[in-house]
Design a protein around this motif. Structure first.
Motif, PDB file in Angstrom:
ATOM      1  N   SER A  12     -15.424  -8.570   6.794  1.00 20.19           N
ATOM      2  CA  SER A  12     -16.793  -8.147   7.107  1.00 20.19           C
ATOM      3  C   SER A  12     -17.007  -7.851   8.587  1.00 20.19           C
ATOM      4  O   SER A  12     -17.959  -7.171   8.943  1.00 20.19           O
ATOM      5  N   VAL A  13     -16.121  -8.321   9.430  1.00 16.76           N
ATOM      6  CA  VAL A  13     -16.265  -8.095  10.874  1.00 16.76           C
ATOM      7  C   VAL A  13     -16.015  -6.627  11.227  1.00 16.76           C
ATOM      8  O   VAL A  13     -16.718  -6.068  12.070  1.00 16.76           O
ATOM      9  N   ARG A  14     -15.023  -5.997  10.567  1.00 17.98           N
ATOM     10  CA  ARG A  14     -14.675  -4.595  10.844  1.00 17.98           C
ATOM     11  C   ARG A  14     -14.225  -3.895   9.562  1.00 17.98           C
ATOM     12  O   ARG A  14     -13.071  -3.449   9.470  1.00 17.98           O
ATOM     13  N   PRO A  15     -15.081  -3.775   8.579  1.00 11.84           N
ATOM     14  CA  PRO A  15     -14.650  -3.244   7.281  1.00 11.84           C
ATOM     15  C   PRO A  15     -14.149  -1.802   7.327  1.00 11.84           C
ATOM     16  O   PRO A  15     -13.174  -1.470   6.653  1.00 11.84           O
ATOM     17  N   LEU A  16     -14.782  -0.954   8.094  1.00 10.96           N
ATOM     18  CA  LEU A  16     -14.352   0.444   8.164  1.00 10.96           C
ATOM     19  C   LEU A  16     -12.956   0.550   8.778  1.00 10.96           C
ATOM     20  O   LEU A  16     -12.130   1.350   8.324  1.00 10.96           O
ATOM     21  N   GLU A  17     -12.704  -0.244   9.778  1.00 14.35           N
ATOM     22  CA  GLU A  17     -11.389  -0.237  10.419  1.00 14.35           C
ATOM     23  C   GLU A  17     -10.309  -0.742   9.459  1.00 14.35           C
ATOM     24  O   GLU A  17      -9.225  -0.167   9.373  1.00 14.35           O
ATOM     25  N   TYR A  18     -10.617  -1.812   8.726  1.00 11.81           N
ATOM     26  CA  TYR A  18      -9.633  -2.345   7.782  1.00 11.81           C
ATOM     27  C   TYR A  18      -9.311  -1.353   6.677  1.00 11.81           C
ATOM     28  O   TYR A  18      -8.157  -1.220   6.257  1.00 11.81           O
ATOM     29  N   LEU A  19     -10.318  -0.647   6.166  1.00 13.26           N
ATOM     30  CA  LEU A  19     -10.063   0.317   5.094  1.00 13.26           C
ATOM     31  C   LEU A  19      -9.231   1.497   5.569  1.00 13.26           C
ATOM     32  O   LEU A  19      -8.624   2.191   4.762  1.00 13.26           O
ATOM     33  N   GLY A  20      -9.171   1.713   6.881  1.00 11.89           N
ATOM     34  CA  GLY A  20      -8.327   2.758   7.445  1.00 11.89           C
ATOM     35  C   GLY A  20      -6.923   2.269   7.774  1.00 11.89           C
ATOM     36  O   GLY A  20      -6.091   3.044   8.248  1.00 11.89           O
ATOM     37  N   ASN A  21      -6.640   1.015   7.526  1.00 16.45           N
ATOM     38  CA  ASN A  21      -5.348   0.414   7.854  1.00 16.45           C
ATOM     39  C   ASN A  21      -4.477   0.395   6.594  1.00 16.45           C
ATOM     40  O   ASN A  21      -4.809  -0.283   5.616  1.00 16.45           O
ATOM     41  N   SER A  22      -3.367   1.133   6.607  1.00 18.40           N
ATOM     42  CA  SER A  22      -2.531   1.230   5.404  1.00 18.40           C
ATOM     43  C   SER A  22      -1.937  -0.123   5.002  1.00 18.40           C
ATOM     44  O   SER A  22      -1.779  -0.397   3.810  1.00 18.40           O
ATOM     45  N   ALA A  23      -1.642  -0.985   5.959  1.00 18.26           N
ATOM     46  CA  ALA A  23      -1.110  -2.315   5.620  1.00 18.26           C
ATOM     47  C   ALA A  23      -2.157  -3.136   4.878  1.00 18.26           C
ATOM     48  O   ALA A  23      -1.822  -3.883   3.954  1.00 18.26           O
ATOM     49  N   PHE A  24      -3.414  -3.013   5.260  1.00 17.84           N
ATOM     50  CA  PHE A  24      -4.494  -3.716   4.553  1.00 17.84           C
ATOM     51  C   PHE A  24      -4.580  -3.240   3.110  1.00 17.84           C
ATOM     52  O   PHE A  24      -4.727  -4.045   2.187  1.00 17.84           O
ATOM     53  N   LEU A  25      -4.468  -1.929   2.913  1.00 21.22           N
ATOM     54  CA  LEU A  25      -4.549  -1.380   1.563  1.00 21.22           C
ATOM     55  C   LEU A  25      -3.366  -1.852   0.712  1.00 21.22           C
ATOM     56  O   LEU A  25      -3.536  -2.186  -0.463  1.00 21.22           O
ATOM     57  N   VAL A  26      -2.179  -1.907   1.319  1.00 20.36           N
ATOM     58  CA  VAL A  26      -1.009  -2.430   0.604  1.00 20.36           C
ATOM     59  C   VAL A  26      -1.237  -3.899   0.248  1.00 20.36           C
ATOM     60  O   VAL A  26      -0.977  -4.327  -0.877  1.00 20.36           O
ATOM     61  N   LYS A  27      -1.747  -4.674   1.216  1.00 24.49           N
ATOM     62  CA  LYS A  27      -2.015  -6.093   0.961  1.00 24.49           C
ATOM     63  C   LYS A  27      -2.998  -6.260  -0.186  1.00 24.49           C
ATOM     64  O   LYS A  27      -2.793  -7.097  -1.074  1.00 24.49           O
ATOM     65  N   MET A  28      -4.062  -5.478  -0.216  1.00 29.53           N
ATOM     66  CA  MET A  28      -5.057  -5.595  -1.278  1.00 29.53           C
ATOM     67  C   MET A  28      -4.452  -5.223  -2.637  1.00 29.53           C
ATOM     68  O   MET A  28      -4.748  -5.854  -3.654  1.00 29.53           O
ATOM     69  N   GLY A  29      -3.603  -4.203  -2.651  1.00 30.72           N
ATOM     70  CA  GLY A  29      -2.935  -3.827  -3.891  1.00 30.72           C
ATOM     71  C   GLY A  29      -2.027  -4.940  -4.400  1.00 30.72           C
ATOM     72  O   GLY A  29      -2.029  -5.271  -5.595  1.00 30.72           O
ATOM     73  N   LEU A  30      -1.249  -5.534  -3.490  1.00 24.41           N
ATOM     74  CA  LEU A  30      -0.366  -6.632  -3.870  1.00 24.41           C
ATOM     75  C   LEU A  30      -1.160  -7.873  -4.276  1.00 24.41           C
ATOM     76  O   LEU A  30      -0.780  -8.582  -5.216  1.00 24.41           O
ATOM     77  N   LEU A  31      -2.256  -8.123  -3.598  1.00 23.08           N
ATOM     78  CA  LEU A  31      -3.131  -9.244  -3.952  1.00 23.08           C
ATOM     79  C   LEU A  31      -3.674  -9.066  -5.370  1.00 23.08           C
ATOM     80  O   LEU A  31      -3.660  -9.997  -6.182  1.00 23.08           O
ATOM     81  N   GLY A  32      -4.148  -7.873  -5.660  1.00 19.83           N
ATOM     82  CA  GLY A  32      -4.652  -7.592  -7.001  1.00 19.83           C
ATOM     83  C   GLY A  32      -3.563  -7.726  -8.057  1.00 19.83           C
ATOM     84  O   GLY A  32      -3.772  -8.331  -9.109  1.00 19.83           O
ATOM     85  N   ALA A  33      -2.376  -7.189  -7.766  1.00 16.86           N
ATOM     86  CA  ALA A  33      -1.267  -7.266  -8.727  1.00 16.86           C
ATOM     87  C   ALA A  33      -0.805  -8.707  -8.912  1.00 16.86           C
ATOM     88  O   ALA A  33      -0.523  -9.139 -10.039  1.00 16.86           O
ATOM     89  N   GLY A  34      -0.746  -9.472  -7.830  1.00 11.75           N
ATOM     90  CA  GLY A  34      -0.343 -10.875  -7.929  1.00 11.75           C
ATOM     91  C   GLY A  34      -1.347 -11.698  -8.721  1.00 11.75           C
ATOM     92  O   GLY A  34      -0.971 -12.539  -9.548  1.00 11.75           O
ATOM     93  N   THR A  35      -2.615 -11.438  -8.489  1.00 12.99           N
ATOM     94  CA  THR A  35      -3.672 -12.149  -9.215  1.00 12.99           C
ATOM     95  C   THR A  35      -3.642 -11.774 -10.698  1.00 12.99           C
ATOM     96  O   THR A  35      -3.751 -12.643 -11.573  1.00 12.99           O
ATOM     97  N   LEU A  36      -3.473 -10.487 -10.985  1.00  9.13           N
ATOM     98  CA  LEU A  36      -3.386 -10.044 -12.376  1.00  9.13           C
ATOM     99  C   LEU A  36      -2.168 -10.664 -13.068  1.00  9.13           C
ATOM    100  O   LEU A  36      -2.266 -11.139 -14.204  1.00  9.13           O
ATOM    101  N   ASN A  37      -1.034 -10.686 -12.390  1.00  8.74           N
ATOM    102  CA  ASN A  37       0.167 -11.301 -12.951  1.00  8.74           C
ATOM    103  C   ASN A  37      -0.079 -12.781 -13.262  1.00  8.74           C
ATOM    104  O   ASN A  37       0.278 -13.263 -14.336  1.00  8.74           O
TER     105      ASN A  37
END
Length: 161
Positions: free
Chosen positions: A89-114
């Motif tokens: 919440s401190v810098r949401p626009l900046e984080y959404l522009g960070n490819s590593a953040f997007l990869v982390k969120m994808g892996l987080l979602g996949a890990g949680t789903l698994n």
């Protein structure tokens, strides 16, 4: 980025907790430390569980260890998501522009789903009843190990981009 999403993220950035985190180095430090501690709780629980399910670690009876480690990992995940959302919440626009953040969120979602699929499946019930993991459970444990460690690496990668 769609205008509605941009507007929502700007509103998130202007909420009082986000402002407090930006203005207080100490508060940000404490939330960041809590996030790291939560990740440690998650990884520190899930790695031994996955290794035990894979048959690579033999510290004790699987039927007794699995539920405790799974609950501890779940608490770590919940706390990591909560503190991570605060940091986001401190810098949401900046984080959404960070490819590593997007990869982390994808892996987080996949890990949680698994993890959710594992806990709902017959293989997990067999682990609890018989104290051993079959082939399907070992495959899911291997996937879990890769997903959560990948999430950890991606999270550290965020600061480098």
């Amino acid at each position: 980025m769609p205008d509605l999403l941009r507007l929502a993220l700007e509103q998130l950035e202007n909420l009082p907790p986000s402002i407090w985190l930006r203005r207080s180095g100490t508060l940000y430090l404490l939330v960041n430390a809590a996030h790291i501690g939560s990740i440690g709780l998650l990884i520190g629980s899930i790695v031994p569980l996955d290794l035990r399910l894979l048959g690579m670690l033999k510290p004790g009876p699987l039927a007794a260890l699995a539920p405790v480690l799974a609950r501890t990992a779940a608490v770590g995940l919940a706390l990591a998501v909560l503190t991570g959302a605060m940091l986001f919440s401190v810098r949401p626009l900046e984080y959404l522009g960070n490819s590593a953040f997007l990869v982390k969120m994808g892996l987080l979602g996949a890990g949680t789903l698994n993890a959710w699929i594992v806990r709902r499946g017959q293989a997990w019930a067999r682990v609890l009843d018989q104290g051993r993991a079959g082939g399907a459970m070992r495959a899911q444990a291997g996937a879990s190990l890769l997903l959560w460690l990948g999430c950890l690496v991606a999270g550290r990668w965020i600061g480098f981009l």
